[in-house]
Scaffold this motif. Structure first.
Motif, PDB file in Angstrom:
ATOM      1  N   GLN A   1       0.834  -1.212   0.000  1.00 60.40           N
ATOM      2  CA  GLN A   1       0.000   0.000   0.000  1.00 60.40           C
ATOM      3  C   GLN A   1       0.862   1.253   0.000  1.00 60.40           C
ATOM      4  OE1 GLN A   1      -2.472   0.467   3.492  1.00 60.40           O
ATOM      5  NE2 GLN A   1      -4.057   1.548   2.312  1.00 60.40           N
ATOM      6  N   GLU A   2       1.974   1.199   0.789  1.00 59.38           N
ATOM      7  CA  GLU A   2       2.873   2.359   0.835  1.00 59.38           C
ATOM      8  C   GLU A   2       3.511   2.610  -0.527  1.00 59.38           C
ATOM      9  OE1 GLU A   2       7.004   3.848   3.012  1.00 59.38           O
ATOM     10  OE2 GLU A   2       5.995   2.041   3.714  1.00 59.38           O
ATOM     11  N   LEU A   3       3.940   1.494  -1.171  1.00 53.87           N
ATOM     12  CA  LEU A   3       4.542   1.647  -2.501  1.00 53.87           C
ATOM     13  C   LEU A   3       3.509   2.183  -3.500  1.00 53.87           C
ATOM     14  CD1 LEU A   3       6.661  -1.638  -2.675  1.00 53.87           C
ATOM     15  CD2 LEU A   3       7.498   0.698  -2.355  1.00 53.87           C
ATOM     16  N   TYR A   4       2.265   1.693  -3.377  1.00 52.74           N
ATOM     17  CA  TYR A   4       1.191   2.129  -4.272  1.00 52.74           C
ATOM     18  C   TYR A   4       0.913   3.627  -4.094  1.00 52.74           C
ATOM     19  CZ  TYR A   4      -3.540   2.555  -6.172  1.00 52.74           C
ATOM     20  OH  TYR A   4      -4.651   2.951  -6.875  1.00 52.74           O
ATOM     21  N   LEU A   5       0.796   4.055  -2.847  1.00 50.25           N
ATOM     22  CA  LEU A   5       0.519   5.470  -2.590  1.00 50.25           C
ATOM     23  C   LEU A   5       1.696   6.352  -2.988  1.00 50.25           C
ATOM     24  CD1 LEU A   5      -1.324   5.208   0.866  1.00 50.25           C
ATOM     25  CD2 LEU A   5      -2.334   5.610  -1.394  1.00 50.25           C
ATOM     26  N   ARG A   6       2.920   5.800  -2.816  1.00 53.39           N
ATOM     27  CA  ARG A   6       4.098   6.583  -3.227  1.00 53.39           C
ATOM     28  C   ARG A   6       4.091   6.789  -4.737  1.00 53.39           C
ATOM     29  NH1 ARG A   6       9.655   4.291  -1.200  1.00 53.39           N
ATOM     30  NH2 ARG A   6       8.659   4.855   0.773  1.00 53.39           N
TER      31      ARG A   6
ATOM     32  N   GLU B   1      -9.262  -3.551  -5.519  1.00 49.34           N
ATOM     33  CA  GLU B   1      -9.770  -2.888  -4.322  1.00 49.34           C
ATOM     34  C   GLU B   1     -10.335  -1.498  -4.616  1.00 49.34           C
ATOM     35  OE1 GLU B   1      -6.780  -4.003  -4.776  1.00 49.34           O
ATOM     36  OE2 GLU B   1      -6.446  -5.664  -3.387  1.00 49.34           O
ATOM     37  N   GLY B   2     -10.183  -1.030  -5.830  1.00 42.67           N
ATOM     38  CA  GLY B   2     -10.640   0.310  -6.161  1.00 42.67           C
ATOM     39  C   GLY B   2      -9.672   1.366  -5.647  1.00 42.67           C
TER      40      GLY B   2
ATOM     41  N   GLU C   1      -5.753   7.748  -1.230  1.00 36.56           N
ATOM     42  CA  GLU C   1      -5.634   8.017  -2.664  1.00 36.56           C
ATOM     43  C   GLU C   1      -6.702   9.008  -3.111  1.00 36.56           C
ATOM     44  OE1 GLU C   1      -5.753   5.380  -6.813  1.00 36.56           O
ATOM     45  OE2 GLU C   1      -6.155   4.448  -4.864  1.00 36.56           O
ATOM     46  N   ILE C   2      -7.931   8.830  -2.634  1.00 32.62           N
ATOM     47  CA  ILE C   2      -9.017   9.743  -2.996  1.00 32.62           C
ATOM     48  C   ILE C   2      -8.701  11.155  -2.523  1.00 32.62           C
ATOM     49  CG2 ILE C   2     -11.450  10.286  -2.567  1.00 32.62           C
ATOM     50  CD1 ILE C   2     -11.988   7.253  -2.437  1.00 32.62           C
ATOM     51  N   ALA C   3      -8.161  11.246  -1.299  1.00 36.30           N
ATOM     52  CA  ALA C   3      -7.823  12.564  -0.757  1.00 36.30           C
ATOM     53  C   ALA C   3      -6.761  13.245  -1.634  1.00 36.30           C
ATOM     54  CB  ALA C   3      -7.338  12.435   0.682  1.00 36.30           C
ATOM     55  N   MET C   4      -5.752  12.469  -2.081  1.00 36.87           N
ATOM     56  CA  MET C   4      -4.704  13.046  -2.921  1.00 36.87           C
ATOM     57  C   MET C   4      -5.257  13.453  -4.293  1.00 36.87           C
ATOM     58  SD  MET C   4      -1.191  10.940  -2.094  1.00 36.87           S
ATOM     59  CE  MET C   4      -1.864   9.279  -2.164  1.00 36.87           C
ATOM     60  N   LEU C   5      -6.145  12.625  -4.852  1.00 41.39           N
ATOM     61  CA  LEU C   5      -6.741  12.973  -6.145  1.00 41.39           C
ATOM     62  C   LEU C   5      -7.623  14.209  -6.040  1.00 41.39           C
ATOM     63  CD1 LEU C   5      -7.610   9.422  -7.548  1.00 41.39           C
ATOM     64  CD2 LEU C   5      -5.794  10.957  -8.321  1.00 41.39           C
ATOM     65  N   GLU C   6      -8.298  14.368  -4.902  1.00 41.72           N
ATOM     66  CA  GLU C   6      -9.108  15.575  -4.709  1.00 41.72           C
ATOM     67  C   GLU C   6      -8.227  16.819  -4.643  1.00 41.72           C
ATOM     68  OE1 GLU C   6     -13.168  14.057  -2.480  1.00 41.72           O
ATOM     69  OE2 GLU C   6     -11.408  14.520  -1.260  1.00 41.72           O
ATOM     70  N   GLU C   7      -7.078  16.678  -3.987  1.00 44.95           N
ATOM     71  CA  GLU C   7      -6.135  17.809  -3.974  1.00 44.95           C
ATOM     72  C   GLU C   7      -5.651  18.129  -5.387  1.00 44.95           C
ATOM     73  OE1 GLU C   7      -5.034  19.865  -1.629  1.00 44.95           O
ATOM     74  OE2 GLU C   7      -6.408  18.993  -0.141  1.00 44.95           O
ATOM     75  N   LEU C   8      -5.359  17.037  -6.144  1.00 45.79           N
ATOM     76  CA  LEU C   8      -4.910  17.244  -7.523  1.00 45.79           C
ATOM     77  C   LEU C   8      -6.009  17.907  -8.355  1.00 45.79           C
ATOM     78  CD1 LEU C   8      -2.913  16.829  -9.863  1.00 45.79           C
ATOM     79  CD2 LEU C   8      -3.915  14.560 -10.201  1.00 45.79           C
TER      80      LEU C   8
END
Length: 546
Positions: free
Chosen positions: A18-23, A165-166, A171-178
């Protein structure tokens, strides 16, 4: 114990994945933020942002739609393998339209993030797209693009993922910032485009106003109009030779177009006077430099032009006008305009002075270098203007009926309204005009003094008016002149001759007044002048005293 170790190890691997994915997501978002700062063109920015998102290992498809009113007007994507069902616009709430049921439409209607996850293998998270190309999508997220958090959406960012897992909450929070950053960039670029558009309109209006001002000058004096165009061209050639920046060259050319705008305030009796100016006339026409500056200096966008225009008659030695500036006190562009203006004046025919050749004009510029003109500009002129082609014929002689009426104001006989001897002299010394005429008849009125003594001057004047009317009726296409009170000249395009040397006129019958005529063939290559001894004589250059 062994089971607990296996469970803990699995959890650690999950957290690490998960950490690698979020990174990876953070790196993708960071790359897009760099684009937001570096890209100045909106369409290119949106396509490139979609490309970067699509390169993420799990993001299979990304698109951005821009909203206008109640529909999506434009769609941007970097992946052309997935075809949109039709071309925009897409309605947000039209019943039965497939797009209206999409996550993007719901996002724009509700101004909120919408996430769809595929729990049913038979269901689609992108129902409005072709299912053949979207079966592997496990979730889609639609995020509103806004200039500010509470603002109405400008568009939508849609991302489709193949991850089972969608989307993770982080991830949603980061995409909202983007999405917020992209929305702000869209707003900023649109504002910049609007400012650029307004600036373009301002420049276009500015240029149109300059052309309108120039047209005002043209309407007053067609000779000045041609002069303005030529001075603008010579100014550009000089500026380019001197290596000026494009902005300075354009500014100089605009000033050249308007350099005589102050002549709008010059009286017609001075501005339109074809002959030499009297000292008083000269003082009046010198005011055009101040007048032009006063007209333009109060308008911010014309202020630089106004300064150039004010000083386009200054001399390098300080003996010019209106402020007697010297040397580098004179603005650089004004020093260039002085040379261009003077060069055109030298190479243009005037009523009282024949034009110089390019070689002669450049020689005169060189002889006045350091006194009237800036030596640096003169040096540039010797190169830049050495190869210019002068117009075939540039003169102040009338070219149409309106200009002929203008000339008559200065060169008309007060009694008859015909042209006077001053204009006759001008015409005789202009080969270009004489080339249009075949012959000249000089009519000398005899016994008019006796007629005046017997019947009075008033009757004599009436007789001259009747003779004028008869000449105009018999020779409607000819140029007619009255010279020295009792002599007439006929310039005809076609050859004709009178019967004998004493032509008969009905108005003179029984008056005792006679007319004697003499004839010149203008097709001979001579120059002519007039001389008044006791009567008017027209002499060819073979007869003229040196």
């Amino acid at each position: 114990l062994e089971a607990r170790v296996v469970e803990r190890t699995s959890r650690i691997h999950t957290l690490l994945d998960q950490e690698l994915y979020l990174r990876e997501i953070m790196e993708t978002i960071s790359e897009i933020n760099t684009l937001l700062l570096a890209t100045a063109e909106l369409d290119a920015l949106l396509v490139e942002a979609c490309r970067v998102m699509g390169e993420h290992s799990h993001y299979r498809f990304c698109w951005i739609g821009l909203r206008w009113d109640d529909q999506v007007e434009a769609v941007y994507t970097a992946d052309r393998s997935i075809r949109l069902p039709d071309t925009p616009p897409y309605p947000l709430a039209a019943p039965g339209h497939p797009f209206a049921a999409s996550a993007a439409a719901r996002c724009l209607r509700d101004n909120a993030t919408v996430v769809l996850v595929q729990w049913d293998p038979q269901a689609s998270v992108t129902p409005w797209l072709d299912r053949a190309n979207t079966l592997r999508f496990r979730a889609t997220i639609a995020l509103p693009l806004r200039a500010a958090r509470e603002a109405a959406p400008l568009g939508v960012l849609c991302v489709c993922t193949m991850r089972r897992e969608g989307f993770e909450p982080e991830e949603i929070a980061m995409l909202e910032e983007l999405a917020g950053d992209i929305g702000f960039a869209i707003h900023a670029l649109r504002q910049r485009e609007q400012v650029d558009r307004l600036e373009r309109e301002r420049r276009e209006n500015f240029e149109q106003t300059i052309l309108s001002f120039a047209d005002m000058i043209d309407q007053r004096d067609t000779y000045t109009a041609g002069h303005t165009v030529r001075v603008a061209r010579y100014s550009r050639l000089l500026a380019e030779r001197l290596g000026l920046a494009k902005a300075q060259i354009d500014l100089l050319q605009q000033a050249a177009i308007l350099h005589d705008i102050g002549k709008i305030a010059t009286p017609d009796s001075v501005l339109l006077k074809p002959g030499r100016l009297s000292p008083l006339d000269y003082e009046l026409i010198k005011e055009h430099a101040r007048a032009g500056h006063a007209m333009l200096a109060g308008i911010a966008m014309y202020r630089e032009l106004a300064t150039i225009i004010r000083h386009h008659h200054e001399r390098f030695d300080g003996m010019g006008y209106p402020d007697r500036l010297r040397g580098e006190e004179i603005p650089h562009l004004a020093r260039i305009l002085v040379v261009a203006d003077s060069f055109d004046a030298m190479t243009t025919n005037r009523i009282y002075k024949a034009r110089k050749s390019v070689h002669e004009a450049l020689g005169e510029l060189q002889s006045r270098s350091g006194s009237q003109f800036d030596p640096e500009v003169v040096a540039a002129a010797l190169v830049a203007l050495g190869g210019v082609e002068l117009p075939a014929s540039v003169s102040q002689l009338p070219k149409n009926q309106m200009e002929q009426r203008r000339f008559s104001y200065f060169f008309s006989d007060k009694l008859t309204g015909l042209y006077n001897e001053d204009y006759l002299q001008i015409v005789l010394q202009d080969p270009g005009t004489l080339a249009d005429y075949h012959c000249l008849h000089s009519l000398q009125v005899k016994n008019l003094a006796d007629f005046n003594r017997r019947l009075g001057w008033e009757q004599g004047n009436l007789l001259m008016l009747r003779l004028t009317a008869e000449l105009q009726q018999r020779f409607p296409e000819a140029l007619l002149f009255r010279a020295y009170g009792r002599d007439f000249v006929i310039l005809s395009r076609h050859h004709f001759s009178f019967t004998g040397t004493k032509p008969q006129f009905d108005c003179l019958s029984g008056t005792g007044v006679e007319v004697e005529s003499s004839h010149l063939d203008l097709r001979e290559d001579n120059t002519y002048s007039i001389d008044r001894l006791e009567n008017l004589e027209v002499l060819s250059d073979l007869e003229c005293p040196l």
